[in-house]
Design an enzyme around this catalytic site. Structure first.
Site, mmCIF file in Angstrom:
data_model
loop_
_atom_site.group_PDB
_atom_site.id
_atom_site.type_symbol
_atom_site.label_atom_id
_atom_site.label_comp_id
_atom_site.label_asym_id
_atom_site.label_seq_id
_atom_site.Cartn_x
_atom_site.Cartn_y
_atom_site.Cartn_z
ATOM 1 N N TRP A 1 0.817 -1.212 0.000
ATOM 2 C CA TRP A 1 0.000 0.000 0.000
ATOM 3 C C TRP A 1 0.853 1.266 0.000
ATOM 4 O O TRP A 1 0.572 2.223 -0.719
ATOM 5 C CB TRP A 1 -0.963 -0.006 1.180
ATOM 6 C CG TRP A 1 -2.174 -0.817 0.870
ATOM 7 C CD1 TRP A 1 -2.503 -2.045 1.382
ATOM 8 C CD2 TRP A 1 -3.203 -0.494 -0.066
ATOM 9 N NE1 TRP A 1 -3.672 -2.504 0.819
ATOM 10 C CE2 TRP A 1 -4.133 -1.569 -0.066
ATOM 11 C CE3 TRP A 1 -3.435 0.588 -0.899
ATOM 12 C CZ2 TRP A 1 -5.263 -1.578 -0.868
ATOM 13 C CZ3 TRP A 1 -4.576 0.580 -1.703
ATOM 14 C CH2 TRP A 1 -5.466 -0.486 -1.683
ATOM 15 N N ASP B 1 -1.606 6.584 6.631
ATOM 16 C CA ASP B 1 -2.727 5.806 6.101
ATOM 17 C C ASP B 1 -2.991 4.710 7.119
ATOM 18 O O ASP B 1 -2.241 3.735 7.213
ATOM 19 C CB ASP B 1 -2.350 5.225 4.742
ATOM 20 C CG ASP B 1 -3.401 4.263 4.191
ATOM 21 O OD1 ASP B 1 -4.409 4.010 4.883
ATOM 22 O OD2 ASP B 1 -3.194 3.754 3.070
ATOM 23 N N LYS C 1 -12.987 -1.594 6.616
ATOM 24 C CA LYS C 1 -12.266 -2.633 7.327
ATOM 25 C C LYS C 1 -12.686 -2.698 8.792
ATOM 26 O O LYS C 1 -13.094 -3.739 9.280
ATOM 27 C CB LYS C 1 -10.760 -2.413 7.188
ATOM 28 C CG LYS C 1 -10.301 -2.387 5.729
ATOM 29 C CD LYS C 1 -8.846 -2.049 5.581
ATOM 30 C CE LYS C 1 -8.461 -1.851 4.117
ATOM 31 N NZ LYS C 1 -8.626 -3.057 3.297
#
Length: 364
Positions: A102, A176, A200
């Site tokens: 990511w 993040d 999530k």
């Protein structure tokens, strides 16, 4: 009533059953309004009350200081990979710490808007360790430093956020935190901006939460779309355009559920217990392999591999038969992955451990 399967999906992920049932009960008529939440005007008093309560509960749960604005936006983490540099880079230097898939993807996207440099990377060791902050090569003129504090695919997590000031860097830290938000406290004294997709740990896809320090609000590039300009969104109370109303409603229910469970501190204790149970089982047998160094392991996302990968499909079939779903690893790395977010109970992790032990005994 039959038990629902345990869903180990990395996202969209499992939602607390109590939240799903409340949303079902309120689907046709929210609190006597005669409307479903998805039918409400985002400027009507009914939805405004939902959004205000959700923001207040989120601020309370994470102890967000008053100098941070909370924005409810769209676009997900991938969108923020562009939105952050359009707002904070000033078109100049931005430093990235690459710790997995990511953060690597984030750095590539930011190159479209800024002068990106990789200050540290663990690519050489296959994303299995965390680069030590003391070795980061940070530029003096960096407009911000970006990290992914939990790597969903590779299964690494910052156990402590880096203190950039201690490293001689005055740039704000951008995190993040999509895949571990609300699973542990955040040290806001070390953060300039944080963002997280909701799908999530906070419910359903469509909502992105952005926490931005007020002194960083007015830096957007001229090319930044108005709907993605943090200052514009903040001044409009996240209502500059129609926000993801139903996703905000579901998030609000999750925040209420979290408060009823004892808040973030209680969830962190549960998450530590769940992760320990699962990692101990994986470490106890040479039938399974984990690639991440113990000190860098994620509490939320646990990738693992069978010693004999020819048994992968058999393992997944047996897992499904036991009501253990979505255990296949990300296509880029293979193997297995168990995502054990806040809504995954200890009983679900124990059921997975029982399968791990039984499967290794029969096939080892």
């Amino acid at each position: 009533m039959a038990r629902r399967p345990y869903n180990f999906s990395a996202g969209p992920a499992t939602v607390p059953e109590a939240v799903l049932r409340q949303a079902a009960d309120e689907m046709l008529d929210w609190h006597g309004s005669g409307m479903s939440v998805m039918e409400m005007s985002h400027r009507g008093k009914e939805f405004i009350s939902i959004a205000e309560a959700a923001e207040a509960d989120l601020r309370e749960l994470l102890a967000v200081p008053p100098q941070f604005r909370i924005l409810f936006m769209q676009g997900g983490g991938l969108g923020e990979n562009a939105i952050v540099p359009m707002n904070l880079s000033r078109g100049g230097a931005v430093d990235f710490v690459v710790t997995g898939s990511w953060s690597l993807k984030s750095a590539r996207e930011a190159r479209r808007y800024a002068d990106v440099a990789v200050a540290a990377s663990n690519e050489a060791d296959g994303h299995s360790t965390m680069p030590a902050p003391a070795r980061w090569q940070l530029r003096r003129d960096a407009n911000y430093v970006h990290i992914c504090s939990n790597e969903t695919i590779d299964g690494l997590e910052f156990q402590t956020l880096p203190d950039l000031r201690a490293l001689g860097c005055d740039a704000p830290l951008v995190i993040d935190c999509s895949s571990h938000i609300l699973s542990r406290p955040i040290d806001w004294s070390r953060v300039g901006l944080a963002f997280a997709g909701a799908q999530k740990n906070v419910g359903m896809a469509g909502l992105t939460m952005v926490f931005v320090r007020e002194d960083l609000l007015d830096r957007a590039l001229p090319i930044c779309p108005s709907a993605f300009n943090y200052k514009t969104v903040a001044e409009a109370g996240s209502m500059f355009n129609t926000p993801p109303t139903y996703a905000i409603y579901i998030a609000g229910l999750v925040f209420q559920w979290l408060k009823a469970q004892g808040g973030v501190a209680a969830m962190e204790a549960r998450n530590i217990a769940k992760a320990r149970l699962l990692y101990d089982a994986l470490d106890a047998s040479d039938f399974y392999r984990t690639r991440v160094a113990p000190e860098a392991r994620s509490r939320m996302n646990v990738p693992f591999f069978l010693k004999n990968e020819a048994l992968n499909d058999t393992f997944l079939a047996e897992a499904k038969a036991r009501g253990l779903l979505q255990l296949k690893g990300h296509k880029s790395v293979g193997g297995m992955r168990a995502s054990i977010y806040n809504a995954m109970p200890l009983e679900g992790v124990q059921a997975l451990v029982d399968l791990l032990n039984d499967f290794a005994r029969r096939h080892g």
